[in-house]
Motif scaffolding. Structure first.
Motif, PDB file in Angstrom:
ATOM      1  N   GLU B 312       0.829  -1.048   0.046  1.00 37.16           N
ATOM      2  CA  GLU B 312       0.063  -0.003  -0.104  1.00 37.16           C
ATOM      3  C   GLU B 312       0.797   1.301   0.034  1.00 37.16           C
ATOM      4  OE1 GLU B 312      -3.358   0.953   0.041  1.00 37.16           O
ATOM      5  OE2 GLU B 312      -3.485  -0.521  -1.099  1.00 37.16           O
ATOM      6  N   LYS B 313       1.949   1.207   0.797  1.00 37.75           N
ATOM      7  CA  LYS B 313       2.734   2.425   0.994  1.00 37.75           C
ATOM      8  C   LYS B 313       3.436   2.751  -0.238  1.00 37.75           C
ATOM      9  CE  LYS B 313       4.629   2.806   5.394  1.00 37.75           C
ATOM     10  NZ  LYS B 313       5.915   2.260   6.096  1.00 37.75           N
ATOM     11  N   LYS B 314       4.047   1.428  -0.889  1.00 38.46           N
ATOM     12  CA  LYS B 314       4.701   1.748  -2.296  1.00 38.46           C
ATOM     13  C   LYS B 314       3.540   2.235  -3.319  1.00 38.46           C
ATOM     14  CE  LYS B 314       8.185  -1.471  -3.346  1.00 38.46           C
ATOM     15  NZ  LYS B 314       8.128  -2.788  -3.742  1.00 38.46           N
ATOM     16  N   ARG B 315       2.410   1.775  -3.145  1.00 44.84           N
ATOM     17  CA  ARG B 315       1.294   2.328  -4.221  1.00 44.84           C
ATOM     18  C   ARG B 315       1.127   3.942  -4.027  1.00 44.84           C
ATOM     19  NH1 ARG B 315      -3.922   2.528  -5.026  1.00 44.84           N
ATOM     20  NH2 ARG B 315      -4.211   2.652  -2.812  1.00 44.84           N
ATOM     21  N   ARG B 316       1.005   4.121  -2.813  1.00 40.07           N
ATOM     22  CA  ARG B 316       0.609   5.636  -2.466  1.00 40.07           C
ATOM     23  C   ARG B 316       1.989   6.708  -2.925  1.00 40.07           C
ATOM     24  NH1 ARG B 316      -1.955   4.316   2.313  1.00 40.07           N
ATOM     25  NH2 ARG B 316      -0.003   4.159   3.575  1.00 40.07           N
ATOM     26  N   ILE B 317       3.236   6.197  -2.940  1.00 38.15           N
ATOM     27  CA  ILE B 317       4.278   6.889  -3.112  1.00 38.15           C
ATOM     28  C   ILE B 317       4.243   7.057  -4.508  1.00 38.15           C
ATOM     29  CG2 ILE B 317       6.966   6.755  -3.240  1.00 38.15           C
ATOM     30  CD1 ILE B 317       6.715   5.566  -0.523  1.00 38.15           C
ATOM     31  N   GLN B 318       4.058   5.762  -5.424  1.00 40.60           N
ATOM     32  CA  GLN B 318       4.112   5.958  -6.688  1.00 40.60           C
ATOM     33  C   GLN B 318       2.955   7.063  -7.290  1.00 40.60           C
ATOM     34  OE1 GLN B 318       4.749   2.046  -7.832  1.00 40.60           O
ATOM     35  NE2 GLN B 318       6.552   3.004  -8.512  1.00 40.60           N
ATOM     36  N   LYS B 319       1.763   6.778  -6.527  1.00 42.27           N
ATOM     37  CA  LYS B 319       0.717   7.849  -6.889  1.00 42.27           C
ATOM     38  C   LYS B 319       1.161   9.396  -6.739  1.00 42.27           C
ATOM     39  CE  LYS B 319      -3.481   6.523  -8.392  1.00 42.27           C
ATOM     40  NZ  LYS B 319      -4.384   5.691  -7.718  1.00 42.27           N
ATOM     41  N   ARG B 320       1.827   9.802  -5.700  1.00 48.88           N
ATOM     42  CA  ARG B 320       2.383  10.980  -5.360  1.00 48.88           C
ATOM     43  C   ARG B 320       3.348  11.170  -6.439  1.00 48.88           C
ATOM     44  NH1 ARG B 320       3.033  11.401   0.918  1.00 48.88           N
ATOM     45  NH2 ARG B 320       1.046  10.382   0.774  1.00 48.88           N
ATOM     46  N   GLN B 322       3.763  10.185  -9.658  1.00 46.71           N
ATOM     47  CA  GLN B 322       2.857  10.418 -10.745  1.00 46.71           C
ATOM     48  C   GLN B 322       2.306  11.796 -10.594  1.00 46.71           C
ATOM     49  OE1 GLN B 322       0.213   7.607 -11.215  1.00 46.71           O
ATOM     50  NE2 GLN B 322       0.570   7.000 -13.400  1.00 46.71           N
ATOM     51  N   LEU B 323       1.912  12.172  -9.714  1.00 45.24           N
ATOM     52  CA  LEU B 323       1.071  13.744  -9.607  1.00 45.24           C
ATOM     53  C   LEU B 323       1.988  14.716  -9.720  1.00 45.24           C
ATOM     54  CD1 LEU B 323      -2.160  13.471  -9.157  1.00 45.24           C
ATOM     55  CD2 LEU B 323      -1.622  14.524  -6.887  1.00 45.24           C
TER      56      LEU B 323
END
Ligand code: ATP
Ligand code: MG
Lengths: 264, 333
Positions: B312-320, B322-323
């Motif tokens: 989950e953490k990785k996913r959030r970091i990736q999302k951020r 990307q943004l």
């Protein structure tokens, strides 16, 4: 259809918490009657439902269904002919099982459960048809776990699970209270539709007075374990909100008290 | 290396037999949500019944069925205690397990019962002529691959795979029947299934009975494989069953019933392999097994959660990121 005779129940008798939750209740429901039940907090509405369903055994009194005394039948046996929808949307479905499995369990309510497949092709088709009437697209998610559905979707499914086998008596205890207004309206409309279509004998508790006036063929008001007001037919159709509040004040000499009462 | 192969073979062999016990544990712990500790006792009951029956000349196959029935009865008592006696689930199991210790001693009439030189389902299987061909076929295959020491027989493993898979398929089918659906709902939403006219008490009793029937069957087979029944052979069995269930779920998932039961069998085999490997480690001995088992359960319970959080953490970091990139892109444009 359903006949309640001299039902009384006292909780915590002989202690300071003693509570006479039902006080000599007499109520007769005719086949196909749709009764809405209102009353202040602690009036005994849920207790009455529990006595009918067999979840509670009254201290005295008879519960007669279709001329048969059922007071000694345990809850699970009575549920062969009584269907219930609970207030909590989580209470009426099994979250880690699929939509079709939930419907299959509900389908077995009226029969003896056997060692044969619960979800068959034929039943699946029937489940799909029933789900379509909800207009929620659930018919395309038969194998989805119910735990993934929203509260409103789960309550709609609970209502369907309870009604598609056409119970002799349908008990609804504030089954829209935990939902937001638009979802509550959806469930109310679905309820009205299914009760009318199948002519189910229904007892529905609600805190929404307007709803109690709009729905059903008869209205009863409860207070302190008693039925204090009972109207039906044309008289009920003419009844207004003001009449209702006025009536309560006249009978009890106090204002109607409820934290959740919805007037409009 | 060759010795390793033989011990691995043994691990798989007993893993498949213990898998039946693990399926029983799955029924209570997962399906019924009933933490049943009867297992430590009923496993021995199965072994004891098989032992005393075989010693008294009852055909091994009949003895094995008797073990299953005995376990079923024991489980029913636990279920009765819980549903009708309103005794807490854990306590019901502990009480029954304690009572069974004495009962098992009574059945065997001694703490250890040897079945050496007695017929068992396994040596009866091996003695069937035609089956000899199977051994030479598989061992031939192995020696072609360069193995020096070869398993004594393949028959037991193959027969047990068939039996265990059969039990798995029956369980899968049962849990999908009308009765089985109601049984699963007991562990999921008891209030609901009662309002849908299911007798939750008798379903629970039957469910705990079936679970312990499987456990006792497993115990009876383990006794026949080892050639003895011992009154203490069930100690810690519940943890081994749980370890199997949890390892299986962590590795193979639980999406459907079919998947979950297969996972339990896989978990039981992998548990045995881990134990065998652990015993190869020089400074560990058999006495450490319980500690290792507990550690395995802890790892299997905790790791998936940690992995999930990290993912989950990785996913959030990736999302951020990307943004961020998008915003930077817009700014530079
Ligand atoms: N199991 C119980 N033990 C003790 N007291 C109880 C029990 N169930 C209900 N009561 C009491 O009986 C009275 C009636 O409760 P009941 O739940 O029937 O009220 P209600 O009309 O449904 O109220 P509400 O509108 O708040 O849901 C309350 O005073 C309640 O505290
Ligand atoms: Mg209530």
């Amino acid at each position: 259809m359903l006949n309640l005779k001299n039902i009384s129940i006292t909780f915590n008798e002989g202690t300071p918490d003693e509570k006479n939750a039902l006080d000599d209740i007499n109520l007769k429901l005719e086949q196909g009657e749709f009764i809405t039940v209102i009353g202040s907090n602690g009036a005994g509405k849920s207790t009455l439902m529990n006595v009918i369903s067999g979840n509670l055994i009254p201290d005295v009194g008879d519960v007669i269904i279709d001329g048969k005394q059922v007071i000694h039948l345990p809850e699970y046996k009575r549920s062969r002919f009584i269907g219930r929808v609970f207030q909590d949307p989580m209470a009426g479905t099994a979250p880690s099982m699929t939509i079709e499995e939930n419907l299959a369990m509900a389908f077995s309510r009226t029969k003896k459960r056997k060692l044969r497949s619960g979800v068959t092709k034929k039943r699946k088709e029937m489940f799909r048809e029933h789900l379509e009437t909800l207009n929620l697209g659930l018919e395309n998610r038969l194998t989805a776990n119910v735990g993934f559905l929203s509260g409103g979707e789960r309550q709609a499914l609970s209502l369907l699970m309870t009604t598609f086998t056409e119970p002799n008596i349908l008990l609804l205890d504030e089954h829209t209270a935990a939902l937001d207004p638009s979802r509550a309206e959806l469930i109310t409309n679905l309820t009205e539709e299914v009760v009318r279509k199948s002519g189910l004998t229904t007892l529905m508790v609600t805190h929404n007075m307007q709803q109690a006036l709009d729905l059903g063929s008869r209205l009863i008001m409860m207070d302190k374990g008693q039925i204090i007001f009972d109207v039906r037919g044309e008289e009920k159709q003419k009844l207004t909100l003001e009449d209702l509040l006025h009536e309560f004040q006249r009978i009890r000499g106090t204002k109607f008290k409820s934290d959740r009462v919805v007037l409009g | 290396m060759s010795g390793m192969l033989i011990s691995m073979f043994g691990a798989v062999e007993s893993g498949i037999i213990y898998a039946i016990m693990a399926l029983g544990v799955y029924l209570t712990f997962r399906v019924l949500d009933f933490p049943d500790l009867t297992v430590d006792g009923s496993f021995v009951t199965g072994a004891a019944v098989v032992g005393i029956s075989i010693v008294n000349g009852i055909p091994p196959i009949v003895a094995t069925v008797l073990a299953l029935i005995a376990g079923f009865v024991a489980g029913c008592f636990t279920g009765l205690l819980h549903t009708k006696g309103k005794v807490n689930a854990l306590l019901s199991g502990i009480l029954m397990m304690t009572a069974l210790y004495s009962i098992n001693l009574r059945i065997m009439e001694q703490p250890t019962l040897s079945m050496l030189n007695e017929p068992t389902v396994f040596n009866q299987l091996e003695s069937i002529e035609a089956i000899g061909g199977i051994d030479s076929f598989f061992n031939g295959l192995l020696s072609m691959l360069g193995a020096e020491q070869l398993p004594a027989t393949w028959v037991i493993v193959l027969a047990m795979i068939v039996v265990t898979l059969l039990i798995k398929l029956l369980t899968d089918f049962y849990l999908k029947t009308e009765v089985g659906l109601a049984l699963r709902a007991i562990g999921d939403n008891k209030k609901m299934i009662r309002s849908l006219s299911a007798n939750t008490d008798s379903l629970t009793i039957v469910g705990v009975g079936l679970s312990n029937g499987l456990v006792a069957l497993s115990g009876g087979l383990v006794a026949q494989l080892g050639g003895f029944a011992d009154v203490n052979m069930g100690i810690g069995m519940i943890v081994i069953g749980l370890a199997s269930v949890i390892i299986g779920e962590a590795l193979f998932g639980t999406k459907t019933i079919r998947r979950a039961t297969l996972a339990v069998i896989g978990g039981a085999i992998i548990y045995r392999i881990i134990v065998t490997l652990a015993l190869e480690v020089e400074f560990l001995d058999t006495g450490d097994m319980k500690l290792i088992t507990a550690l395995i359960v802890i790892v299997a319970l905790v790791t998936p959660k940690i992995l999930q959080v990290q993912k989950e953490k990785k996913r959030r970091i990736q999302k951020r990121k990307q943004l961020d990139r998008q915003i930077r892109g817009q700014n530079s444009a």
